[in-house]
Design a protein around this motif. Structure first.
Motif, PDB file in Angstrom:
ATOM      1  N   PRO A  92       0.897  -1.233  -0.024  1.00  0.00           N
ATOM      2  CA  PRO A  92      -0.006  -0.004  -0.081  1.00  0.00           C
ATOM      3  C   PRO A  92       0.757   1.267  -0.101  1.00  0.00           C
ATOM      4  O   PRO A  92       1.627   1.295   0.880  1.00  0.00           O
ATOM      5  CB  PRO A  92      -0.789  -0.016   1.033  1.00  0.00           C
ATOM      6  CG  PRO A  92       0.250  -0.987   2.153  1.00  0.00           C
ATOM      7  CD  PRO A  92       0.737  -2.011   1.229  1.00  0.00           C
ATOM      8  N   VAL A  93       0.542   2.184  -0.975  1.00  0.00           N
ATOM      9  CA  VAL A  93       1.044   3.342  -0.846  1.00  0.00           C
ATOM     10  C   VAL A  93      -0.005   4.620  -0.963  1.00  0.00           C
ATOM     11  O   VAL A  93      -0.996   4.670  -1.618  1.00  0.00           O
ATOM     12  CB  VAL A  93       1.997   3.765  -2.027  1.00  0.00           C
ATOM     13  CG1 VAL A  93       2.639   5.089  -2.444  1.00  0.00           C
ATOM     14  CG2 VAL A  93       3.086   2.503  -2.149  1.00  0.00           C
ATOM     15  N   PRO A  94       0.108   5.550  -0.033  1.00  0.00           N
ATOM     16  CA  PRO A  94      -1.258   6.473   0.033  1.00  0.00           C
ATOM     17  C   PRO A  94      -1.295   7.312  -1.272  1.00  0.00           C
ATOM     18  O   PRO A  94      -0.157   7.677  -1.720  1.00  0.00           O
ATOM     19  CB  PRO A  94      -0.737   7.361   1.304  1.00  0.00           C
ATOM     20  CG  PRO A  94      -0.127   6.538   2.149  1.00  0.00           C
ATOM     21  CD  PRO A  94       0.800   5.629   1.369  1.00  0.00           C
ATOM     22  N   GLY A  95      -2.453   7.163  -1.820  1.00  0.00           N
ATOM     23  CA  GLY A  95      -2.762   8.291  -2.985  1.00  0.00           C
ATOM     24  C   GLY A  95      -2.323   7.181  -4.197  1.00  0.00           C
ATOM     25  O   GLY A  95      -2.482   7.597  -5.335  1.00  0.00           O
ATOM     26  N   ARG A  96      -2.330   6.118  -4.162  1.00  0.00           N
ATOM     27  CA  ARG A  96      -1.770   5.245  -5.207  1.00  0.00           C
ATOM     28  C   ARG A  96      -2.877   4.175  -5.296  1.00  0.00           C
ATOM     29  O   ARG A  96      -3.049   3.426  -4.398  1.00  0.00           O
ATOM     30  CB  ARG A  96      -0.419   4.806  -5.211  1.00  0.00           C
ATOM     31  CG  ARG A  96       0.265   3.863  -6.500  1.00  0.00           C
ATOM     32  CD  ARG A  96       1.693   3.427  -6.411  1.00  0.00           C
ATOM     33  NE  ARG A  96       1.775   2.328  -5.577  1.00  0.00           N
ATOM     34  CZ  ARG A  96       2.748   1.613  -5.351  1.00  0.00           C
ATOM     35  NH1 ARG A  96       4.054   2.033  -5.714  1.00  0.00           N
ATOM     36  NH2 ARG A  96       2.659   0.566  -4.719  1.00  0.00           N
ATOM     37  N   ARG A  97      -3.047   3.592  -6.664  1.00  0.00           N
ATOM     38  CA  ARG A  97      -3.741   2.204  -6.930  1.00  0.00           C
ATOM     39  C   ARG A  97      -3.121   1.484  -8.043  1.00  0.00           C
ATOM     40  O   ARG A  97      -2.497   1.955  -8.751  1.00  0.00           O
ATOM     41  CB  ARG A  97      -5.515   2.781  -7.356  1.00  0.00           C
ATOM     42  CG  ARG A  97      -5.292   3.707  -8.609  1.00  0.00           C
ATOM     43  CD  ARG A  97      -6.970   3.721  -8.921  1.00  0.00           C
ATOM     44  NE  ARG A  97      -7.072   4.338 -10.088  1.00  0.00           N
ATOM     45  CZ  ARG A  97      -6.985   4.012 -11.405  1.00  0.00           C
ATOM     46  NH1 ARG A  97      -6.528   2.813 -11.733  1.00  0.00           N
ATOM     47  NH2 ARG A  97      -7.154   4.764 -12.647  1.00  0.00           N
ATOM     48  N   GLY A  98      -3.678   0.272  -8.165  1.00  0.00           N
ATOM     49  CA  GLY A  98      -3.598  -0.415  -9.085  1.00  0.00           C
ATOM     50  C   GLY A  98      -3.911  -0.040 -10.573  1.00  0.00           C
ATOM     51  O   GLY A  98      -5.471   0.591 -10.611  1.00  0.00           O
ATOM     52  N   ASN A  99      -3.562  -0.407 -11.714  1.00  0.00           N
ATOM     53  CA  ASN A  99      -4.134   0.158 -12.896  1.00  0.00           C
ATOM     54  C   ASN A  99      -4.169  -1.387 -13.731  1.00  0.00           C
ATOM     55  O   ASN A  99      -4.128  -2.392 -13.377  1.00  0.00           O
ATOM     56  CB  ASN A  99      -3.306   1.321 -13.386  1.00  0.00           C
ATOM     57  CG  ASN A  99      -4.233   1.927 -14.533  1.00  0.00           C
ATOM     58  OD1 ASN A  99      -5.478   2.085 -14.401  1.00  0.00           O
ATOM     59  ND2 ASN A  99      -3.805   2.225 -15.575  1.00  0.00           N
ATOM     60  N   ASP A 100      -3.742  -1.192 -15.060  1.00  0.00           N
ATOM     61  CA  ASP A 100      -3.611  -2.292 -15.923  1.00  0.00           C
ATOM     62  C   ASP A 100      -2.411  -3.286 -15.618  1.00  0.00           C
ATOM     63  O   ASP A 100      -1.853  -2.952 -14.939  1.00  0.00           O
ATOM     64  CB  ASP A 100      -3.360  -1.813 -17.405  1.00  0.00           C
ATOM     65  CG  ASP A 100      -3.928  -2.607 -18.373  1.00  0.00           C
ATOM     66  OD1 ASP A 100      -4.468  -3.583 -18.304  1.00  0.00           O
ATOM     67  OD2 ASP A 100      -3.762  -2.279 -19.696  1.00  0.00           O
ATOM     68  N   ALA A 101      -2.802  -4.492 -16.036  1.00  0.00           N
ATOM     69  CA  ALA A 101      -1.943  -5.503 -15.783  1.00  0.00           C
ATOM     70  C   ALA A 101      -2.236  -6.695 -16.814  1.00  0.00           C
ATOM     71  O   ALA A 101      -3.201  -6.640 -17.671  1.00  0.00           O
ATOM     72  CB  ALA A 101      -2.435  -6.033 -14.398  1.00  0.00           C
ATOM     73  N   ALA A 111       2.011  -6.041 -13.425  1.00  0.00           N
ATOM     74  CA  ALA A 111       1.038  -5.328 -12.933  1.00  0.00           C
ATOM     75  C   ALA A 111       1.542  -3.618 -12.766  1.00  0.00           C
ATOM     76  O   ALA A 111       2.565  -3.425 -12.071  1.00  0.00           O
ATOM     77  CB  ALA A 111       0.291  -5.858 -11.509  1.00  0.00           C
ATOM     78  N   GLY A 112       0.894  -2.806 -13.323  1.00  0.00           N
ATOM     79  CA  GLY A 112       1.223  -1.359 -13.068  1.00  0.00           C
ATOM     80  C   GLY A 112       0.206  -0.783 -11.957  1.00  0.00           C
ATOM     81  O   GLY A 112      -0.760  -1.063 -11.718  1.00  0.00           O
ATOM     82  N   THR A 113       0.833   0.373 -11.603  1.00  0.00           N
ATOM     83  CA  THR A 113       0.324   1.388 -10.596  1.00  0.00           C
ATOM     84  C   THR A 113       0.126   2.877 -11.287  1.00  0.00           C
ATOM     85  O   THR A 113       1.034   3.159 -12.125  1.00  0.00           O
ATOM     86  CB  THR A 113       0.900   1.491  -9.321  1.00  0.00           C
ATOM     87  OG1 THR A 113       2.162   1.785  -9.288  1.00  0.00           O
ATOM     88  CG2 THR A 113       0.916   0.007  -8.691  1.00  0.00           C
ATOM     89  N   MET A 114      -0.625   3.651 -10.516  1.00  0.00           N
ATOM     90  CA  MET A 114      -0.708   5.029 -10.910  1.00  0.00           C
ATOM     91  C   MET A 114      -1.053   5.852  -9.574  1.00  0.00           C
ATOM     92  O   MET A 114      -1.749   5.112  -8.735  1.00  0.00           O
ATOM     93  CB  MET A 114      -1.305   5.348 -12.058  1.00  0.00           C
ATOM     94  CG  MET A 114      -2.872   5.062 -11.872  1.00  0.00           C
ATOM     95  SD  MET A 114      -4.031   5.591 -13.173  1.00  0.00           S
ATOM     96  CE  MET A 114      -4.181   7.207 -12.825  1.00  0.00           C
ATOM     97  N   ARG A 115      -0.853   7.168  -9.785  1.00  0.00           N
ATOM     98  CA  ARG A 115      -1.656   7.915  -8.235  1.00  0.00           C
ATOM     99  C   ARG A 115      -2.947   8.293  -8.825  1.00  0.00           C
ATOM    100  O   ARG A 115      -3.191   8.475 -10.194  1.00  0.00           O
ATOM    101  CB  ARG A 115      -0.743   9.078  -8.128  1.00  0.00           C
ATOM    102  CG  ARG A 115       0.528   8.720  -7.475  1.00  0.00           C
ATOM    103  CD  ARG A 115       1.461  10.168  -6.891  1.00  0.00           C
ATOM    104  NE  ARG A 115       0.514  10.947  -6.086  1.00  0.00           N
ATOM    105  CZ  ARG A 115       0.088  10.569  -4.537  1.00  0.00           C
ATOM    106  NH1 ARG A 115       0.891   9.535  -4.195  1.00  0.00           N
ATOM    107  NH2 ARG A 115      -0.533  11.329  -3.931  1.00  0.00           N
ATOM    108  N   TYR A 116      -3.764   8.544  -8.018  1.00  0.00           N
ATOM    109  CA  TYR A 116      -5.191   9.084  -8.336  1.00  0.00           C
ATOM    110  C   TYR A 116      -5.065  10.540  -8.930  1.00  0.00           C
ATOM    111  O   TYR A 116      -5.963  10.696  -9.800  1.00  0.00           O
ATOM    112  CB  TYR A 116      -5.995   9.024  -6.912  1.00  0.00           C
ATOM    113  CG  TYR A 116      -6.575   7.850  -6.615  1.00  0.00           C
ATOM    114  CD1 TYR A 116      -7.725   7.359  -6.882  1.00  0.00           C
ATOM    115  CD2 TYR A 116      -5.871   6.901  -5.539  1.00  0.00           C
ATOM    116  CE1 TYR A 116      -8.236   6.062  -6.618  1.00  0.00           C
ATOM    117  CE2 TYR A 116      -6.390   5.620  -5.116  1.00  0.00           C
ATOM    118  CZ  TYR A 116      -7.563   5.227  -5.665  1.00  0.00           C
ATOM    119  OH  TYR A 116      -7.897   3.971  -5.092  1.00  0.00           O
ATOM    120  N   ASP A 117      -4.154  11.203  -8.419  1.00  0.00           N
ATOM    121  CA  ASP A 117      -4.145  12.472  -8.966  1.00  0.00           C
ATOM    122  C   ASP A 117      -2.966  12.648 -10.208  1.00  0.00           C
ATOM    123  O   ASP A 117      -2.916  13.576 -11.061  1.00  0.00           O
ATOM    124  CB  ASP A 117      -3.447  13.612  -7.931  1.00  0.00           C
ATOM    125  CG  ASP A 117      -1.984  13.279  -7.344  1.00  0.00           C
ATOM    126  OD1 ASP A 117      -1.370  12.227  -7.818  1.00  0.00           O
ATOM    127  OD2 ASP A 117      -1.783  13.946  -6.369  1.00  0.00           O
TER     128      ASP A 117
END
Length: 290
Positions: A92-101, A111-117
């Motif tokens: 877990p990283v605050p403000g980040r979520r999983g995206n495409d995989a 599996a990739g991630t990105m920040r919500y902002d």
């Protein structure tokens, strides 16, 4: 819509993403990221299912022994065939979520991630091997997106959407140092999002804010443009018993005057010939301590 383009499943997904054909069950799997839902659709019968997830879900892929592997807000987890959830890799990283995989030909999950902002450099790309070993292949990406492999498995394609590029790298090489631009999408045509590779080695990519799909030859030449009625297509994948129909996920989020089909699952009949997918091979090991 053109005669060959239709709505396969009428929906109002906020952020539909990640279509994947599961040949074992004869169904298409995709997600609504912000709706925290995994959808399935069996074209042969019309049967649909919807499953709520623990968190926002960037992608869902079939496991070799049944169930689904999911790229969630706080890491990678698994739902077994009975629906029981367990973590495979929690990060877990605050403000980040999983995206495409995507699942590689060797059964590993990328599996990739990105920040919500969407802050620059706030995401990464992780490879989770079938034996449970995790490796950060890329750091400092912004919107980690489309992933795919050439028909012979020798090349990997990858998208970090704000760069407007699809990059390519020899499979097994260090992505951070060996990836190079395969194509660059011209300004005004949208941003490259999810992609798939067909049996001819052509790369199909959905263009966010571009209302279209592009297909590029293995040489990187644009040889087909498919206009769409929705502004925000997100990804595409071949499905059906003969892998000739191209399914397209779409989004409603952020579109002030969304087309009625935005958020639905679209299908382009007889678009080409897709490649058989690979199920994730790593659902047998215990979750690692974090």
């Amino acid at each position: 819509m053109s005669q060959d383009l239709a709505v396969a499943v009428r929906a109002e997904s906020a952020l539909g993403e990640g279509p994947t054909w599961d040949a074992t069950t004869g169904r298409l799997i995709w997600v609504d990221i912000l709706g925290s839902r995994v959808h399935t659709y069996a074209p042969a019968t019309g049967r649909r299912t919807v499953m709520a997830t623990e968190q926002h879900v960037g992608a869902a892929k079939p496991c070799a022994d049944g169930g689904l592997v999911v790229n969630l807000r706080d890491g990678i987890g698994r739902y077994d065939a009975e629906g029981a959830f367990s973590w495979l890799l929690r990060d877990p990283v605050p403000g980040r979520r999983g995206n495409d995989a995507a699942v590689a030909p060797d059964g590993a999950l990328w599996a990739g991630t990105m920040r919500y902002d969407e802050a620059p450099g706030g995401g990464n790309l992780v490879r989770l091997a079938p034996d449970g070993a995790a490796h950060e292949a890329l750091s400092g990406v912004t919107v980690s997106n489309g992933i795919g492999w050439s028909p012979d498995g020798s090349l990997m394609y990858y998208v970090d959407s704000p760069t407007r590029r699809i990059d390519v790298c020899p499979t097994g090489a260090d992505l951070a140092t060996h990836r190079r631009p395969f194509v660059t999408v011209e300004p005004g045509a949208g941003y490259p999002d999810g992609l798939t590779v067909d049996a001819d080695g052509c790369v199909w990519v959905a263009l966010w804010d571009g209302a279209r799909l592009h297909r590029y030859t293995p040489r990187g030449d644009l040889d087909r443009v498919v206009p769409l009625p929705v502004a925000r297509p997100t990804a595409c994948a071949f499905g059906g018993a003969d892998l000739r129909d191209l399914y397209i996920t779409t989004a409603r989020t952020g579109a002030p005057h969304a087309h009625p089909s935005a958020g639905s699952l679209l299908v382009l009949r007889n678009a080409g010939h897709g490649l058989p997918g690979t199920a994730f091979g790593g659902c047998q090991y215990p979750a690692p301590a974090c």
